[in-house]
Each structure stands twice: as C-alpha cells, then as structure tokens.
Design a protein around this motif. Structure first.
Motif, PDB file in Angstrom:
ATOM      1  N   PHE A  89     -35.950  56.142 -18.855  1.00 34.54           N
ATOM      2  CA  PHE A  89     -36.124  55.855 -20.287  1.00 34.54           C
ATOM      3  C   PHE A  89     -34.818  55.355 -20.895  1.00 34.54           C
ATOM      4  O   PHE A  89     -34.803  54.320 -21.567  1.00 34.54           O
ATOM      5  CB  PHE A  89     -36.613  57.096 -21.026  1.00 34.54           C
ATOM      6  CG  PHE A  89     -36.681  56.917 -22.528  1.00 34.54           C
ATOM      7  CD1 PHE A  89     -37.681  56.166 -23.105  1.00 34.54           C
ATOM      8  CD2 PHE A  89     -35.731  57.503 -23.348  1.00 34.54           C
ATOM      9  CE1 PHE A  89     -37.743  55.991 -24.484  1.00 34.54           C
ATOM     10  CE2 PHE A  89     -35.774  57.342 -24.726  1.00 34.54           C
ATOM     11  CZ  PHE A  89     -36.789  56.578 -25.296  1.00 34.54           C
ATOM     12  N   THR A  90     -33.723  56.080 -20.671  1.00 33.00           N
ATOM     13  CA  THR A  90     -32.454  55.669 -21.282  1.00 33.00           C
ATOM     14  C   THR A  90     -32.000  54.313 -20.739  1.00 33.00           C
ATOM     15  O   THR A  90     -31.456  53.506 -21.487  1.00 33.00           O
ATOM     16  CB  THR A  90     -31.350  56.735 -21.095  1.00 33.00           C
ATOM     17  OG1 THR A  90     -31.199  57.027 -19.703  1.00 33.00           O
ATOM     18  CG2 THR A  90     -31.692  58.016 -21.838  1.00 33.00           C
ATOM     19  N   SER A  91     -32.264  54.041 -19.482  1.00 32.63           N
ATOM     20  CA  SER A  91     -31.912  52.736 -18.905  1.00 32.63           C
ATOM     21  C   SER A  91     -32.732  51.619 -19.542  1.00 32.63           C
ATOM     22  O   SER A  91     -32.194  50.566 -19.899  1.00 32.63           O
ATOM     23  CB  SER A  91     -32.134  52.734 -17.391  1.00 32.63           C
ATOM     24  OG  SER A  91     -31.244  53.625 -16.768  1.00 32.63           O
ATOM     25  N   ALA A  92     -34.039  51.838 -19.680  1.00 34.05           N
ATOM     26  CA  ALA A  92     -34.914  50.822 -20.287  1.00 34.05           C
ATOM     27  C   ALA A  92     -34.550  50.605 -21.753  1.00 34.05           C
ATOM     28  O   ALA A  92     -34.570  49.476 -22.251  1.00 34.05           O
ATOM     29  CB  ALA A  92     -36.373  51.236 -20.145  1.00 34.05           C
ATOM     30  N   LEU A  93     -34.200  51.670 -22.433  1.00 31.16           N
ATOM     31  CA  LEU A  93     -33.809  51.581 -23.835  1.00 31.16           C
ATOM     32  C   LEU A  93     -32.537  50.739 -23.981  1.00 31.16           C
ATOM     33  O   LEU A  93     -32.491  49.818 -24.796  1.00 31.16           O
ATOM     34  CB  LEU A  93     -33.598  52.989 -24.394  1.00 31.16           C
ATOM     35  CG  LEU A  93     -33.310  53.128 -25.874  1.00 31.16           C
ATOM     36  CD1 LEU A  93     -34.414  52.525 -26.720  1.00 31.16           C
ATOM     37  CD2 LEU A  93     -33.122  54.605 -26.214  1.00 31.16           C
ATOM     38  N   LYS A  94     -31.542  51.041 -23.175  1.00 33.18           N
ATOM     39  CA  LYS A  94     -30.289  50.272 -23.229  1.00 33.18           C
ATOM     40  C   LYS A  94     -30.529  48.812 -22.865  1.00 33.18           C
ATOM     41  O   LYS A  94     -29.991  47.910 -23.509  1.00 33.18           O
ATOM     42  CB  LYS A  94     -29.248  50.887 -22.298  1.00 33.18           C
ATOM     43  CG  LYS A  94     -28.640  52.157 -22.840  1.00 33.18           C
ATOM     44  CD  LYS A  94     -27.641  52.772 -21.888  1.00 33.18           C
ATOM     45  CE  LYS A  94     -27.192  54.114 -22.442  1.00 33.18           C
ATOM     46  NZ  LYS A  94     -26.564  54.956 -21.442  1.00 33.18           N
ATOM     47  N   ALA A  95     -31.334  48.571 -21.856  1.00 28.81           N
ATOM     48  CA  ALA A  95     -31.614  47.202 -21.410  1.00 28.81           C
ATOM     49  C   ALA A  95     -32.339  46.396 -22.486  1.00 28.81           C
ATOM     50  O   ALA A  95     -32.192  45.174 -22.540  1.00 28.81           O
ATOM     51  CB  ALA A  95     -32.439  47.224 -20.123  1.00 28.81           C
ATOM     52  N   SER A  96     -33.076  47.070 -23.351  1.00 27.27           N
ATOM     53  CA  SER A  96     -33.821  46.360 -24.400  1.00 27.27           C
ATOM     54  C   SER A  96     -32.893  45.740 -25.446  1.00 27.27           C
ATOM     55  O   SER A  96     -33.245  44.755 -26.094  1.00 27.27           O
ATOM     56  CB  SER A  96     -34.800  47.305 -25.105  1.00 27.27           C
ATOM     57  OG  SER A  96     -34.114  48.151 -26.031  1.00 27.27           O
ATOM     58  N   GLY A  97     -31.721  46.346 -25.635  1.00 28.48           N
ATOM     59  CA  GLY A  97     -30.792  45.878 -26.652  1.00 28.48           C
ATOM     60  C   GLY A  97     -31.229  46.182 -28.076  1.00 28.48           C
ATOM     61  O   GLY A  97     -30.605  45.743 -29.033  1.00 28.48           O
ATOM     62  N   ARG A  98     -32.294  46.948 -28.239  1.00 32.02           N
ATOM     63  CA  ARG A  98     -32.819  47.269 -29.568  1.00 32.02           C
ATOM     64  C   ARG A  98     -32.135  48.510 -30.121  1.00 32.02           C
ATOM     65  O   ARG A  98     -31.839  49.450 -29.389  1.00 32.02           O
ATOM     66  CB  ARG A  98     -34.331  47.498 -29.510  1.00 32.02           C
ATOM     67  CG  ARG A  98     -35.129  46.351 -28.872  1.00 32.02           C
ATOM     68  CD  ARG A  98     -35.045  45.093 -29.690  1.00 32.02           C
ATOM     69  NE  ARG A  98     -35.634  43.940 -29.065  1.00 32.02           N
ATOM     70  CZ  ARG A  98     -36.716  43.311 -29.511  1.00 32.02           C
ATOM     71  NH1 ARG A  98     -37.349  43.743 -30.577  1.00 32.02           N
ATOM     72  NH2 ARG A  98     -37.154  42.238 -28.885  1.00 32.02           N
ATOM     73  N   GLN A  99     -31.878  48.520 -31.435  1.00 34.84           N
ATOM     74  CA  GLN A  99     -31.210  49.648 -32.084  1.00 34.84           C
ATOM     75  C   GLN A  99     -32.135  50.447 -33.002  1.00 34.84           C
ATOM     76  O   GLN A  99     -31.827  51.562 -33.360  1.00 34.84           O
ATOM     77  CB  GLN A  99     -30.007  49.173 -32.894  1.00 34.84           C
ATOM     78  CG  GLN A  99     -28.783  48.890 -32.052  1.00 34.84           C
ATOM     79  CD  GLN A  99     -28.339  50.081 -31.238  1.00 34.84           C
ATOM     80  OE1 GLN A  99     -28.328  50.021 -30.015  1.00 34.84           O
ATOM     81  NE2 GLN A  99     -27.981  51.181 -31.874  1.00 34.84           N
ATOM     82  N   LYS A 100     -33.251  49.846 -33.403  1.00 35.64           N
ATOM     83  CA  LYS A 100     -34.181  50.533 -34.302  1.00 35.64           C
ATOM     84  C   LYS A 100     -35.387  50.977 -33.477  1.00 35.64           C
ATOM     85  O   LYS A 100     -36.034  50.164 -32.820  1.00 35.64           O
ATOM     86  CB  LYS A 100     -34.613  49.624 -35.437  1.00 35.64           C
ATOM     87  CG  LYS A 100     -33.463  49.317 -36.384  1.00 35.64           C
ATOM     88  CD  LYS A 100     -33.958  48.641 -37.642  1.00 35.64           C
ATOM     89  CE  LYS A 100     -32.809  48.312 -38.559  1.00 35.64           C
ATOM     90  NZ  LYS A 100     -32.346  49.427 -39.337  1.00 35.64           N
ATOM     91  N   ILE A 101     -35.667  52.267 -33.552  1.00 37.03           N
ATOM     92  CA  ILE A 101     -36.728  52.853 -32.751  1.00 37.03           C
ATOM     93  C   ILE A 101     -37.840  53.360 -33.655  1.00 37.03           C
ATOM     94  O   ILE A 101     -37.609  54.217 -34.519  1.00 37.03           O
ATOM     95  CB  ILE A 101     -36.198  54.036 -31.894  1.00 37.03           C
ATOM     96  CG1 ILE A 101     -34.923  53.655 -31.137  1.00 37.03           C
ATOM     97  CG2 ILE A 101     -37.297  54.569 -30.985  1.00 37.03           C
ATOM     98  CD1 ILE A 101     -35.051  52.526 -30.164  1.00 37.03           C
TER      99      ILE A 101
END
Length: 179
Positions: A86-98
């Motif tokens: 999850f944390t890897s996919a989140l970082k790879a997305s480059g998105r800051q607003k969740i």
C-alpha cells in the motif's frame, strides 16, 4: 481543493459478512458504488484494501465489479500504512490528497487516516461512504479524524469538486450516480 491531478481514492476493507453488519449498510453500499464509479469516470487512481481476506472474505460484489481492473492489497495491520504494498503504491502514485472510504470507521479507516496524516498526506474522509457497526463508533471516529486534521466530505461534494464545472464531460453520468 481536490483535483483530478492530485487526488487518490482509498477504499478500506468493505468485505464479506462484516460489511453487511455496518450501520445503514444499504446506503453505505450505494454511496461506495457511486464514489468508485465516479472515480473511475474521472480517472482518479484507486487503492483497494482487504483485511485478512482469507478470514473476513473478499470485497462485496457491488464494489468488485467496479474495481475489476484492480487488485486488492491485502493487509493484516489495521492501518493500510502497515502494508508495504500500500505505501509503495501510494508513493508511486505521486498523489497528496487522499479520499478515504470504507469500514470500520473507528478502527481501520481511523488508523489509516491517522498514519496518512502523520506522513504528510492531506486526507478527506467521505462521511457517507464510511461506517461502523454502530453510529456512535462512526461519529467518534469522524470526530477524532477531524481533530487530527482530516477534512470531512461527502460523495456528492467530492465528485463535484473533482469535476469543477457542469461542463465536465463526465457531468451527466456522475449526476446520475448521485441521484
């Protein structure tokens, strides 16, 4: 502001029999479907979490159908941030607003929100797309997440904020999802 360039949707643990035990689960399922379909229409990336699926079951069919092009991320920690995938996919997305949705508000959604906020992400909890077995647990969770710095939104508010204008090509289809 949420934009289609800075936002990612996280759906937490809407699985098996537990999902049917949530307060007002019929409205919850309808709102989750609208949020997921709207996100797909707007090309918002979606990360989809499952808590111990071998024990709790898989995500409800109403969401699986919408998310069929994605693979759920399995976790055993209550927070999604406890899963490296999850944390890897989140970082790879480059998105800051969740945009954060799912169950249970007072456990997995709350702990995920807290960890995301601690890591510097901007979190908006979709209040009509989260639930717990009791309304009291949901309300306390929303209060705590808000106190930590999470913003609160609704499915309709988030999707319309993401579209920005009634001239968006997805407007009619998203408006139908909300009705």
């Amino acid at each position: 502001m949420l934009t289609t360039d800075n936002t990612l949707l996280v759906i937490v643990d809407v699985q098996g029999k537990l999902a049917t035990l949530m307060h007002d689960h019929d409205a919850l399922f309808k709102n989750l479907q609208a949020l997921a379909k709207g996100s797909v229409l707007l090309d918002i990336p979606i990360l989809w979490l499952e808590q111990l699926p071998e024990k709790l079951g898989s995500t409800i069919p109403e969401l699986q159908d919408i998310l069929s092009d994605l693979t759920p991320i399995e976790k055993s920690s209550f927070s999604g941030c406890g899963a490296q995938a999850f944390t890897s996919a989140l970082k790879a997305s480059g998105r800051q607003k969740i945009l954060l949705a799912g169950i249970e508000a007072h456990i997995c959604v709350y702990q995920t929100a807290a960890d995301l906020l601690f890591q510097g992400y901007e979190v908006e909890v979709v209040v009509d797309a989260v639930s717990s077995r009791t309304l009291q647990s949901k309300d306390v969770a929303l209060d705590k997440m808000s106190a930590l710095g999470a913003d609160l939104t609704t499915v309709e508010m988030a999707l319309f904020e993401l579209m920005e204008t009634a001239e968006a090509p997805q407007f009619r289809e998203i408006a139908r999802l909300i009705k």
